[in-house]
Design a protein around this motif. Structure first.
Motif, short mmCIF file in Angstrom:
data_model
loop_
_atom_site.label_atom_id
_atom_site.label_comp_id
_atom_site.label_asym_id
_atom_site.label_seq_id
_atom_site.Cartn_x
_atom_site.Cartn_y
_atom_site.Cartn_z
N SER A 44 0.82 -1.25 0.04
CA SER A 44 0.11 -0.08 -0.02
C SER A 44 0.99 1.15 -0.05
O SER A 44 2.04 1.33 0.25
CB SER A 44 -0.88 0.12 1.25
OG SER A 44 -0.01 -0.01 2.29
N VAL A 89 0.86 -6.28 2.90
CA VAL A 89 -0.55 -6.57 1.88
C VAL A 89 -0.27 -7.85 0.92
O VAL A 89 -1.12 -8.73 1.04
CB VAL A 89 -1.00 -5.22 1.16
CG1 VAL A 89 -2.10 -5.74 0.32
CG2 VAL A 89 -1.57 -4.27 2.16
N ASN A 112 -4.51 -1.09 -3.64
CA ASN A 112 -5.52 -0.60 -3.07
C ASN A 112 -6.50 -1.69 -2.76
O ASN A 112 -6.35 -3.06 -3.00
CB ASN A 112 -6.17 0.54 -3.94
CG ASN A 112 -6.48 -0.09 -5.33
OD1 ASN A 112 -6.87 -1.26 -5.70
ND2 ASN A 112 -6.32 0.88 -6.41
N GLU A 113 -7.84 -1.30 -2.67
CA GLU A 113 -8.69 -2.26 -2.18
C GLU A 113 -9.13 -3.24 -3.14
O GLU A 113 -9.27 -4.41 -2.97
CB GLU A 113 -10.12 -1.55 -1.60
CG GLU A 113 -10.15 -0.89 -0.20
CD GLU A 113 -9.56 0.36 -0.66
OE1 GLU A 113 -9.15 0.87 -1.71
OE2 GLU A 113 -9.71 1.42 0.11
N THR A 114 -9.34 -2.73 -4.39
CA THR A 114 -9.46 -4.07 -5.71
C THR A 114 -8.46 -4.73 -5.66
O THR A 114 -8.56 -5.98 -6.13
CB THR A 114 -9.60 -3.06 -6.85
OG1 THR A 114 -10.51 -2.12 -6.71
CG2 THR A 114 -9.72 -4.02 -8.14
N ASP A 115 -7.06 -4.32 -5.54
CA ASP A 115 -5.91 -5.26 -5.76
C ASP A 115 -5.85 -6.50 -4.43
O ASP A 115 -5.33 -7.27 -4.77
CB ASP A 115 -4.46 -4.31 -5.42
CG ASP A 115 -4.46 -3.23 -6.76
OD1 ASP A 115 -4.61 -3.85 -7.69
OD2 ASP A 115 -3.99 -2.32 -6.33
N VAL A 116 -6.34 -5.73 -3.35
CA VAL A 116 -6.62 -6.79 -2.28
C VAL A 116 -7.44 -7.87 -2.58
O VAL A 116 -7.29 -9.16 -2.39
CB VAL A 116 -6.89 -6.16 -1.00
CG1 VAL A 116 -7.30 -7.25 0.13
CG2 VAL A 116 -5.91 -5.30 -0.35
N ILE A 117 -8.49 -7.94 -3.40
CA ILE A 117 -9.32 -8.53 -3.68
C ILE A 117 -9.05 -9.68 -4.93
O ILE A 117 -9.13 -10.51 -5.03
CB ILE A 117 -10.80 -7.96 -4.17
CG1 ILE A 117 -11.44 -7.33 -3.04
CG2 ILE A 117 -11.87 -8.90 -4.74
CD1 ILE A 117 -12.65 -6.42 -3.06
#
Length: 502
Positions: free
Chosen positions: A74, A145, A110-115
């Protein structure tokens, strides 16, 4: 299986049985040789602050010329690089005469990459950096992350390496893996050994054989992982030159292309066992480069022992004895003006383990009374240093093993009331707010190491103690966030398992 065959090194809790929570005394630590102080996760019932292993790793990697650091993380994880740039600029200026900035990038997960995963983003970032900056190597640093979501940076590097010119170096710094921040040094050295010594550069042993590179019988590797600035490097270069040797300072500010020289050296010399053991074992195992790993050259006794260890290994014992006698005679004469003033002054020391212990020994040599040590972790490498302190201490005093934990430090300082506090620049605030004069235990622009460092530190402490008004005035206008009830508790009240013996 050798550690170096693994993708990442073991954490120090497993490899060295290191610990970060203990309350003891210098006598207690000096008499427990071979026994660790304990350590299981959740060893404190209350935690306040810590050190992420990403920070010391970046301190090493950002200093390497020809290298771009790519944080696979991140965006927030890369913020420390801004502050480190100042040190790197100064370090480059001191060594090359040029102000050179750090070049770094982040995949900014970001949040999309985490998913959905960040491996594709990492691949594109590597290609873009290679095309834009054309570096010699790109260090891919994996933070928390990608470790949590399962991104495999080693697989990405293996796949993309044929498409780029830069050597790709993976470094695993997932902060949740370990509470021992010194694991960072192992992580960086692990990446260097697996890549720059046996990756795209080819097999270093074969390079030496093909080019008929000789063993450099008068060259020694002096390890520096940002634990000393150029002024201290010059002091050690001066001392080893006086006994007929040349120093190869490694790895900070050393270009990756020059790393092969480390495999040719007659001896590798640690300046801090906490930092160096992992890679010195590698150089011995892979290239048969012997090493010394016992003393940090801070203080009069330890500098002499450090120099003697080198000389004895290379048949230069007589030369070293002459140099040590000459240097100590001159130093004791120069220190005489300060020692009487320091006599009876009480001091508390806080730092990484070896720096805290070796500096405490120096302070005792200068005439101070050490009343407490706060060390960021403990492992068996420090046993001999505690034995030295146990022998030299005028009286028993407290030892706190803590990965920061300022609430324990504040409690101890309130009880001990030292006249002086030495700690890392960003860790002196607690003492300063209590009105205690503070001095940084390390700063790259001033001397600490060797005989010159001992004199320079004494001179600075003398001036500080002659005029302590800044911290005293500060204490009148600021307060610490702890209730009075906490100061009446044992400083080790939150350490679990009954492991404290102080």
């Amino acid at each position: 299986m050798s550690y170096y065959e693994l993708k990442q090194p073991p954490k120090r809790e497993d490899r060295l049985n290191a610990c970060i929570a203990h309350g003891s005394s210098v006598c207690g630590m000096g008499n427990k040789k071979g026994k660790t102080c304990l350590m299981q996760d959740g060893e404190r019932g209350f935690q306040q602050g810590s050190i992420c292993l990403l920070l010391p790793a970046l301190g090493m990697l950002n200093s390497m010329p020809g290298n771009v650091v790519l944080l696979h993380s991140s965006l927030g994880c890369s913020t420390a690089t801004h502050s480190q740039n100042g040190s790197v600029r100064y370090g480059n200026l001191a060594r090359t005469g040029k102000l050179t900035d750090v070049i770094w990038a982040s995949t900014a997960l970001n949040e999309t990459d985490v998913i959905s995963g960040g491996e594709e983003k990492l691949t594109e970032a590597i290609k873009e950096i290679d095309a834009r900056y054309k570096p010699y190597c790109i260090t891919v640093v994996s933070a928390c992350v990608p470790g949590i979501i399962g991104d495999d940076i080693d697989a990405v590097i293996q796949n993309v390496q044929p498409e780029v010119d830069a050597v790709l170096l993976p470094v695993h710094c997932e902060g949740f893996r370990t509470k021992i921040w010194a694991t960072a040094y192992d992580a960086v050295y692990h990446g260097i050994s697996r890549t720059l010594f046996s990756g795209k550069l080819g097999d270093v042993s074969k390079i030496r054989e093909d080019l008929k590179l000789p063993r450099l019988e008068k060259t020694i590797n002096i390890m520096n992982v940002s634990s000393m600035g150029r002024i201290d490097e010059l002091e050690l270069e001066r001392l080893v030159k006086k006994i007929g040797l040349e120093a190869n300072i490694f790895p900070v500010y050393a270009h990756p292309q020059s790393f092969v020289k480390a495999s040719q050296a007659a001896l590798s010399v640690s300046t801090c066992p906490t930092h160096d053991d992992y890679f010195l074992d590698y150089l011995k195992e892979r290239f048969d480069v012997p090493y010394t790993l016992a003393h940090m050259p801070i203080g009069i006794e330890n500098t002499g022992l450090w120099l003697k260890d080198i000389a004895d290994r290379l048949g230069l014992g007589a030369e070293a004895e002459t140099v040590i006698k000459e240097e100590e005679t001159a130093l004791h004469k120069a220190l005489a003006q300060f020692k009487e003033y320091f006599k009876g002054k009480r001091v508390f020391v806080s730092a990484g383990e070896f720096r805290a212990l070796s500096t405490s020994l120096l302070l005792e040599e200068l005439g101070f009374e050490v009343v407490g040590i706060r060390s960021f972790h403990h492992d068996a490498f420090a046993d001999n240093e505690y034995e030295k302190l146990n022998r030299s201490a005028k009286s028993d005093y407290v030892v706190n093993i803590a990965n920061v934990q300022p609430f324990e430090e504040a409690n101890l300082l309130k009880k001990l009331k030292p006249d002086l506090f030495l700690g890392h620049t960003n860790g002196n605030a607690t003492a300063a707010k209590l009105g205690i004069p503070t001095h940084p235990i390390y700063y790259s622009g001033i001397a600490y190491i060797g005989y010159a460092g001992a004199y320079q530190l004494a001179k600075r402490l003398y001036r500080l103690l002659k005029n302590p008004s800044f911290n005293r005035n500060l204490s009148k206008h600021v307060t610490l966030p702890y209730k009075q009830e906490w100061y009446s508790e044992s400083p080790f009240a939150y350490i679990k398992g009954g492991n404290s013996d102080g």
